[in-house]
Design a protein around this motif. Structure first.
Motif, PDB file in Angstrom:
ATOM      1  N   GLN A  62       0.791  -1.224   0.000  1.00 30.77           N
ATOM      2  CA  GLN A  62       0.000   0.000   0.000  1.00 30.77           C
ATOM      3  C   GLN A  62       0.827   1.279   0.000  1.00 30.77           C
ATOM      4  OE1 GLN A  62      -3.331   0.084  -0.197  1.00 30.77           O
ATOM      5  NE2 GLN A  62      -3.855  -2.058   0.151  1.00 30.77           N
ATOM      6  N   HIS A  63       2.170   1.167  -0.065  1.00 31.85           N
ATOM      7  CA  HIS A  63       2.989   2.389  -0.040  1.00 31.85           C
ATOM      8  C   HIS A  63       4.339   2.105  -0.681  1.00 31.85           C
ATOM      9  CE1 HIS A  63       3.803   6.384   2.116  1.00 31.85           C
ATOM     10  NE2 HIS A  63       4.892   6.129   1.405  1.00 31.85           N
ATOM     11  N   VAL A  64       4.466   2.492  -1.954  1.00 32.37           N
ATOM     12  CA  VAL A  64       5.704   2.256  -2.712  1.00 32.37           C
ATOM     13  C   VAL A  64       6.083   3.531  -3.456  1.00 32.37           C
ATOM     14  CG1 VAL A  64       6.776   0.917  -4.573  1.00 32.37           C
ATOM     15  CG2 VAL A  64       5.118  -0.187  -3.056  1.00 32.37           C
ATOM     16  N   HIS A  65       7.384   3.807  -3.500  1.00 33.81           N
ATOM     17  CA  HIS A  65       7.922   4.834  -4.398  1.00 33.81           C
ATOM     18  C   HIS A  65       8.616   4.051  -5.511  1.00 33.81           C
ATOM     19  CE1 HIS A  65       7.135   8.075  -1.477  1.00 33.81           C
ATOM     20  NE2 HIS A  65       7.432   7.152  -0.580  1.00 33.81           N
ATOM     21  N   ASP A 203       1.363   3.597  -5.811  1.00 31.41           N
ATOM     22  CA  ASP A 203       2.614   4.251  -6.203  1.00 31.41           C
ATOM     23  C   ASP A 203       2.596   5.708  -5.764  1.00 31.41           C
ATOM     24  OD1 ASP A 203       5.064   4.810  -7.323  1.00 31.41           O
ATOM     25  OD2 ASP A 203       4.268   5.123  -9.336  1.00 31.41           O
ATOM     26  N   PHE A 204       3.487   6.042  -4.822  1.00 28.47           N
ATOM     27  CA  PHE A 204       3.608   7.405  -4.307  1.00 28.47           C
ATOM     28  C   PHE A 204       4.824   8.115  -4.878  1.00 28.47           C
ATOM     29  CE2 PHE A 204       1.023   5.620  -0.758  1.00 28.47           C
ATOM     30  CZ  PHE A 204      -0.020   6.532  -0.805  1.00 28.47           C
ATOM     31  N   GLU A 205       5.231   7.736  -6.071  1.00 31.02           N
ATOM     32  CA  GLU A 205       6.423   8.329  -6.660  1.00 31.02           C
ATOM     33  C   GLU A 205       6.194   9.794  -7.029  1.00 31.02           C
ATOM     34  OE1 GLU A 205       9.683   8.964  -6.956  1.00 31.02           O
ATOM     35  OE2 GLU A 205       9.708   6.775  -7.051  1.00 31.02           O
ATOM     36  N   PHE A 206       7.293  10.587  -6.953  1.00 34.45           N
ATOM     37  CA  PHE A 206       7.298  11.946  -7.514  1.00 34.45           C
ATOM     38  C   PHE A 206       7.490  11.785  -9.020  1.00 34.45           C
ATOM     39  CE2 PHE A 206       9.163  12.274  -3.236  1.00 34.45           C
ATOM     40  CZ  PHE A 206       8.280  13.166  -2.652  1.00 34.45           C
ATOM     41  N   SER A 207       6.430  11.471  -9.737  1.00 30.92           N
ATOM     42  CA  SER A 207       6.567  11.031 -11.126  1.00 30.92           C
ATOM     43  C   SER A 207       6.006  12.055 -12.093  1.00 30.92           C
ATOM     44  CB  SER A 207       5.830   9.700 -11.319  1.00 30.92           C
ATOM     45  OG  SER A 207       4.431   9.911 -11.272  1.00 30.92           O
ATOM     46  N   GLY A 208       6.002  11.664 -13.349  1.00 28.22           N
ATOM     47  CA  GLY A 208       5.415  12.490 -14.394  1.00 28.22           C
ATOM     48  C   GLY A 208       3.919  12.340 -14.483  1.00 28.22           C
ATOM     49  N   GLY A 209       3.322  11.676 -13.514  1.00 27.37           N
ATOM     50  CA  GLY A 209       1.875  11.602 -13.432  1.00 27.37           C
ATOM     51  C   GLY A 209       1.239  10.741 -14.501  1.00 27.37           C
ATOM     52  N   VAL A 210       0.036  11.120 -14.889  1.00 26.64           N
ATOM     53  CA  VAL A 210      -0.779  10.315 -15.798  1.00 26.64           C
ATOM     54  C   VAL A 210      -0.060  10.010 -17.110  1.00 26.64           C
ATOM     55  CG1 VAL A 210      -2.905  10.290 -17.166  1.00 26.64           C
ATOM     56  CG2 VAL A 210      -2.956  11.043 -14.768  1.00 26.64           C
ATOM     57  N   PRO A 211       0.507  10.985 -17.809  1.00 30.02           N
ATOM     58  CA  PRO A 211       1.159  10.665 -19.093  1.00 30.02           C
ATOM     59  C   PRO A 211       2.287   9.640 -18.944  1.00 30.02           C
ATOM     60  CG  PRO A 211       0.845  13.028 -18.885  1.00 30.02           C
ATOM     61  CD  PRO A 211       0.530  12.447 -17.544  1.00 30.02           C
ATOM     62  N   GLU A 212       3.065   9.763 -17.856  1.00 34.26           N
ATOM     63  CA  GLU A 212       4.173   8.836 -17.665  1.00 34.26           C
ATOM     64  C   GLU A 212       3.671   7.415 -17.450  1.00 34.26           C
ATOM     65  OE1 GLU A 212       7.442   8.134 -14.221  1.00 34.26           O
ATOM     66  OE2 GLU A 212       7.515  10.098 -15.200  1.00 34.26           O
ATOM     67  N   TRP A 213       2.642   7.242 -16.637  1.00 33.80           N
ATOM     68  CA  TRP A 213       2.117   5.900 -16.405  1.00 33.80           C
ATOM     69  C   TRP A 213       1.436   5.347 -17.651  1.00 33.80           C
ATOM     70  CZ3 TRP A 213       2.880   1.650 -14.183  1.00 33.80           C
ATOM     71  CH2 TRP A 213       3.415   1.583 -12.901  1.00 33.80           C
ATOM     72  N   GLN A 214       0.748   6.186 -18.394  1.00 31.52           N
ATOM     73  CA  GLN A 214       0.143   5.717 -19.644  1.00 31.52           C
ATOM     74  C   GLN A 214       1.217   5.194 -20.602  1.00 31.52           C
ATOM     75  OE1 GLN A 214      -2.005   9.287 -20.736  1.00 31.52           O
ATOM     76  NE2 GLN A 214      -3.961   8.458 -20.005  1.00 31.52           N
ATOM     77  N   GLU A 215       2.337   5.909 -20.664  1.00 30.17           N
ATOM     78  CA  GLU A 215       3.435   5.482 -21.531  1.00 30.17           C
ATOM     79  C   GLU A 215       4.038   4.160 -21.059  1.00 30.17           C
ATOM     80  OE1 GLU A 215       7.886   7.045 -22.927  1.00 30.17           O
ATOM     81  OE2 GLU A 215       6.510   8.392 -21.868  1.00 30.17           O
TER      82      GLU A 215
END
Length: 500
Positions: A62-65, A203-215
């Motif tokens: 329930q809590h991953v980066h 996923d609690f990553e400081f990521s690129g959000g929706v576009p990054e996960w879609q890719e």
């Protein structure tokens, strides 16, 4: 959707009694549609022989980066550094071996060191090679001057902490590139998680959000269920897309969905920035003797209000008891729903309030193995209120387990074992009054799923050993959990791991 029939599987009684003899389990279109002996196999349905192995709902972290955990394998491991000199030695060796490559370290626990570190001493062993040493709790980093300049931060002679570090972390790829977080690297991480029976993660990553996960999803990372969190910086994008918690990010695919808004309301134990009701034991050395909040009460409530009115759950990081109390007051004032992440030190009254409000406690039991000694030193008798899992269950709080990887390994069996035994070495359990049973930790690890039955999701894990096997002591039960081997994992009936 995928279909399969599992032959002769022993159903583990997670929330209700199950047959004592092995059963067949038929999964069609991603759900269990029939359970019984010697079921008929429909045409075209894959058959898997369980041969008496134990079947549970698939596990969740329930809590991953996820990006940081994926990157960890390529980083300089400083978990064993017992002093600044140990860390500097490791950096000196790495720079001498690979002078043209940036050094990214992970895992040191400077709270246990006898002195503060300086940028200048790191400069002295690294020269022109950029060096970024990330603490084991992820809340601060020790950078040399070259790295500070590269990441566009003011030059200083001290470490970078909390919000300033979180903002800089997202720029780290400009220094090291993206090879460590490519879709291929993500897939390897997800494959490994599946091998431990994991079917989903938040996923609690400081990521690129929706576009990054879609890719990444389109490039082969569509293995497990994922709930993607956003931080305040990405909230406008999420709201502009009209996404609410639980909404698919890929239309028609319910495996990748919008998760919560993540708020980091205070700091950490290691940096003495967790916000507490009373001063730290070494408060004389601290600018803020009791730690401090990262947001004002008004700022916290405004974020919760926006999330709640927009259909988003909220995951509020709160480690100190003052932070937990303020977070709960903010949930009460705004009507927001979600979780307290970590809840490392709590007052009993706040646990009862958590239950009353229906706020989940999302905890990471493996942290107690790392934090035990430091907690005793700087929180003293307050350690009796740390990792208070028994209070939480007894008071009716919905308890879910995670890792906070890379702070602890992405390993649900380690998390469960830590909550059962509350010791990682030869010492007695640390506040064993808060220990849980194997059944309780299993229930907290399956995302609310119960015993496998008709109607269950086809998110399943087949084990070589009974996770609820009788044991003579909590230590023996924990040892057994750490040794459980996973023979197969399925998500929506689709095989994602097999050792059969």
């Amino acid at each position: 959707m995928h279909s399969l029939i599992l032959r002769d599987a022993r159903l583990v009684p997670v929330d209700s009694p199950t047959p004592t003899e092995p059963m067949d389990v038929l999964v069609e279109d991603g759900r269990v549609v029939e359970v019984g002996p010697t079921l008929h196999r429909p045409e075209g349905v894959e058959e898997v022989r369980a041969d008496g192995r134990w079947l549970i709902p698939g596990l969740w972290d329930q809590h991953v980066h996820l990006a940081q955990w994926t990157l960890t394998s390529g980083r300089l491991d400083l978990a064993g550094a017992r002093s600044p000199e140990d860390a500097l030695h490791e950096v000196r060796v790495r720079v001498a071996e690979y002078p043209d490559l940036p050094v990214i370290g992970w895992g040191h626990r400077s709270a246990g060191w006898e002195r503060e570190v300086t940028v200048s001493e790191l400069d002295a062993v690294s020269g022109e090679t950029p060096v970024v040493l990330i603490s084991g709790d992820g809340h601060h980093a020790w950078l040399n001057t070259v790295a500070l300049l590269h990441l566009a931060m003011p030059v200083r002679d001290s470490v970078v902490r909390e919000a300033e570090w979180f903002a800089a972390y997202s720029r780290l790829s400009s220094l090291v590139g993206n090879d460590g977080t490519s879709s291929e690297a993500y897939r390897r991480t997800l494959d490994h998680a599946a091998s431990m029976g994991v079917v989903g993660l938040v996923d609690f990553e400081f990521s690129g959000g929706v576009p990054e996960w879609q890719e990444k999803w389109a490039e082969g990372c569509d293995l497990l269920r994922v709930r993607m969190a956003t931080y305040a910086e990405g909230l406008d994008d999420v709201l502009s897309r009209g996404l609410r918690s639980g909404d698919p990010i890929i239309p028609g695919d319910d495996r990748l969905v919008m998760g919560p808004l993540k708020i980091i309301s205070d700091g950490s134990l290691n940096t003495r920035t967790a916000w507490c009701c009373e001063p730290y034991g070494d408060a004389y050395k601290l600018e803020y003797p009791s730690g401090q909040p990262n947001l004002s009460g008004a700022e916290l409530r405004e974020l919760l209000r926006i999330a709640h009115t927009s259909g988003l759950e909220v995951a509020t990081h709160a480690i100190g008891d003052a932070a937990v109390a303020e977070a709960l007051a903010s949930y009460a004032d705004t009507g927001a729903r979600g979780s307290i992440e970590h809840a490392q030190m709590v007052n009993r009254g706040d646990v009862k309030e958590m239950a009353r409000l229906g706020i989940r406690a999302s905890v990471q039991p493996a942290h107690l193995l790392d934090d035990r000694d430091l907690t005793e030193r700087i929180w003293g008798e307050r350690s009796a209120r740390c990792f208070a899992f028994r209070w939480m269950l007894d008071d009716g709080v919905d308890l879910v387990l995670g890792s906070d990887a890379p702070v602890s390994p992405l390993d649900p069996w380690l998390a469960m074992a830590a909550a059962v035994h509350r010791s990682g070495d030869e010492r007695e359990a640390w506040h064993g009054e808060h220990a849980l049973t194997p059944l309780e930790v299993l229930r907290a690890s399956v995302d609310g799923a119960g015993s496998v039955r008709v109607g269950s999701l086809g998110d399943l894990a087949l084990l070589d050993h009974d996770p609820l096997q009788a044991a003579d002591s909590p230590a023996d039960a924990a040892a057994h959990l750490r040794q459980v081997e996973v023979a197969g994992t399925w998500v929506a009936g689709r095989p994602v791991h097999s050792a059969l």
